[in-house]
Enzyme design. Sequence first.
Site, PDB file in Angstrom:
ATOM      1  N   ASP A   1       0.778  -1.293  -0.019  1.00  0.00           N
ATOM      2  CA  ASP A   1       0.136  -0.445  -0.177  1.00  0.00           C
ATOM      3  C   ASP A   1       1.160   1.389  -0.265  1.00  0.00           C
ATOM      4  O   ASP A   1       2.189   1.239   0.489  1.00  0.00           O
ATOM      5  CB  ASP A   1      -1.402  -0.270   1.571  1.00  0.00           C
ATOM      6  CG  ASP A   1      -1.636   0.781   0.864  1.00  0.00           C
ATOM      7  OD1 ASP A   1      -2.289   1.776  -0.071  1.00  0.00           O
ATOM      8  OD2 ASP A   1      -3.023   0.829   1.682  1.00  0.00           O
TER       9      ASP A   1
HETATM   10  C1  BGC Z   1      -5.107   3.417   0.064  1.00  0.00           C
HETATM   11  C2  BGC Z   1      -4.987   2.317  -1.219  1.00  0.00           C
HETATM   12  C3  BGC Z   1      -4.853   3.422  -2.190  1.00  0.00           C
HETATM   13  C4  BGC Z   1      -3.224   4.446  -2.502  1.00  0.00           C
HETATM   14  C5  BGC Z   1      -3.276   5.089  -3.402  1.00  0.00           C
HETATM   15  C6  BGC Z   1      -4.071   4.121   0.301  1.00  0.00           C
HETATM   16  O1  BGC Z   1      -3.295   4.918   1.377  1.00  0.00           O
HETATM   17  O2  BGC Z   1      -5.191   2.447   1.982  1.00  0.00           O
HETATM   18  O3  BGC Z   1      -6.338   2.090  -0.946  1.00  0.00           O
HETATM   19  O4  BGC Z   1      -4.934   2.908  -3.269  1.00  0.00           O
HETATM   20  O5  BGC Z   1      -3.567   4.806  -1.218  1.00  0.00           O
HETATM   21  O6  BGC Z   1      -4.103   5.995  -3.293  1.00  0.00           O
END
Ligand code: BGC
Length: 851
Positions: A236
Amino acid sequence: MPILENTKNAVNKLNNKQKAKLLYGNGEWETNPISGTTIGSVVMHDGPCGLRIPTKGGMPQPGSLVQDAEPSTCYPAPCLIACSWNVKAIERMASSYAYEARLQGTDVVLCPGINIKRNPLCGRNFEYFSEDPVLSGKLGAAYINGLQNGGVGATIKHFAVNNQEFCRNICSSEVDLRALNEIYLKGFEIAIKESDPWAVMCSYNPVNGIAASDNIYLTKTTLRERWGYDGVLMSDWGATYNVVSSHENGLDLQMPCSDNHSRRISRAVKKNRLSQQALDDSSLRVANMYFKTLSKPELLQFDCHEEARLMAEESIVLVKNDKLTKTGYKCALPLSSYKDACVIGALAKYPRYQGDGSSKVTVSPENLRSFVDVINEGKDSDQTVPYCQGYSYSFENDCEYFGISKKALLKHFNDDEKKAHEYVDQKFLNEAVNLASTHETIVVFLGIPPREESEGFDRSHMILSKQQLELFKSIASIKKSNPKKKIVTVISSGSPIELEFALISDAILRQYLPGESGAEALNNIILGNVNPSGKLAESWPLRGMDVPSYDSFGKYRHKAMYKESIFVGYRYYLSSGRDVLFPFGYGLSYTNFDYSDLQILTNEISNESEIIVSLCVKNTGKFDGSEIVQIYSSYIEDNKFASPENTVIRPLRELKAFHKVALKKGQKKRITLSIPASSLSFFDPVEDKYLLQSGKYSIQVASSCENVKLSQNIYVQSKDVVKPENVDSGYFTLSKSGLYIVPNKNFYDHLGDAKTDQQEPKKFTIHSTYNDISKTWIGSIIKGSITNSTFKNVKKGLLTESEAENYLKMVMNSPIIMVTAGGLKERLAYFIVHAANYRFFRGVLALIIGR
Ligand code: BGC
């Protein structure tokens, strides 16, 4: 995802530095291309509600976790589409999404998210499907298949056990192996095996003390070895703890990245801190994802706004529909028209159609219409359906409503915006009471304002605002004195709220967050152009304190104790006999269905058998409609083969399969479903594998988890040897009275080998949050400057105070390393950490050399 020949040829020619470059992102939204080779970059974007391409060069907008994005279709949120239980419909919607993504040059989208809804308070529940792993897994697979058949790669997320937003980067999800496998990993297993997503995204949180991106039990044992997954495992955004060790432990791609790690990684290989094998495997997988993007199927065209509407129509749930009349109960809906109807509630005019955070889509204004707009379309002004706001919803709306400036409104409440929101304005109420008293049908919109529900923080309760409660009380008292009146209540929120008071309504519609075409879909359902066919994909508890994780949810910053183990959602409510407002799998239609003639082939069921269940469903009512048939299983203790002491505690009933069938009025169809006998297994934490227990099982055909229509017993003769002492049945205290409270000691004894009892780390790390360091000198400077700049925006009128509060909550809850997601260098994060630990020299060194 088999490795393509092109990939092998291209990667074989790379040196270690080039391979290493594939292991981290090129900024925020793409992988690194390798110059001088055929390997290009893979472009990826969020998210589960529609395509989110951040506007180029934009920094986060004041007040939002995310910056503005290019306009695209906002589909109904996953919390709603899950209620369709319609695999085909979700596949189709996802293919239309893929069409849009391809037009915009996006190769991979960062969805779906299939985390389990452990507690209705999780701020991100709107992005997830269900409390049940089978439903989450099957719908997740449908979403992925739809995207990938449309030529766009999917990323299933957040792997794993990410069920809260509170301290999501540092809070260890402490969970026993049985619940981990049966509840929290099962959905991923189903989706990955049935759809083979191009990528899996690790979650931020540690699981049993070890970061998900570093957790070998998740990354290697489960994902690669047990499930045979060979796609890309990415982090993530900012969820990697250690650049080198996470790759050794199975992570392929670190996202995002504003630094150059290729020297560090290739040097680690030279010094044997990272195996050549790990580097080779990961670079091969990332390069393979790129070569996959080169062979796209034919581009099928879709009208995405229409697809979003169809999906919402397929999913909106009618949870009540009975009007008491002189001659007995009649259906309150559909309405033949809005004649004699009025609409009350700001959510009818200012719709909540999506959630906030990385899933937030920018909708083209011409595509977004409110319910008030839709029902008045083409009508002369003297014919419009009367509407009043009923309660304060957002500051802008209130100012518009009262015709005064924001400054004047705030002054009235001594500049306290919270008070302003909790204030029950008599003007709102009087107007609502006038409308309600003079109209036969009152359509009331209730729900949660965006400021209470978002990525980045959890809700703190399940109660509607005082204003909405007061409003409903007034309307209900009008109905009490005039029972002929019809109340139709529409609920907008990403997650359940306490709603027992609203049962006085004649009809209740649950529209969750229905996307840009939600109002059109709702109108079609209310008027009977569409027969509702959604069913709840989660239980709707009566009170927040009924939820089995009530006692442990959001309690500690560094550990979330999953004391309820496998008893999540309906598994708990059913097994303990606790009443809920609406059960899992429940939803009404304007027609009725009859179930009959269950047949199950029961011959010699063993580990490898498929259990074939077949039954008839007939539409016996006056409308065409669709029914969601659910198959549950129960293990029956007094079985034929095992001795009684061989009892493993099991939930009363567990979903095994489902099917949505469309039936014309009067039509009858036979449905046949196949359930692998192995899916009746439980997970034995001592042997660390699933075991199928011999004995008698009941297979139940139901219209909700509480309403079993047909059932039959089967006998399973398994080759597995079950030792019930392994599964610690004595731990569970399932009683209707009292909360699900287990002392910490019992919980940690029960965790056995999974035990970590995570403590607050003694020193700050790059994964400490800005809140964690806020009392240090550097932390207080950062907090002060973020707070100041945020409130400057409030003064400038760019932000409301509650938006500012939300923004601060989200930022202060972010880990220090998240500065890289904003495009800043990793060395700045290290400087902050060292400075917070009062190691100034190391801090300055970090600024110069990078760590
Ligand atoms: C989120 C993800 C997301 C990523 C990119 C993170 O903070 O948990 O679900 O895809 O950011 O935006």
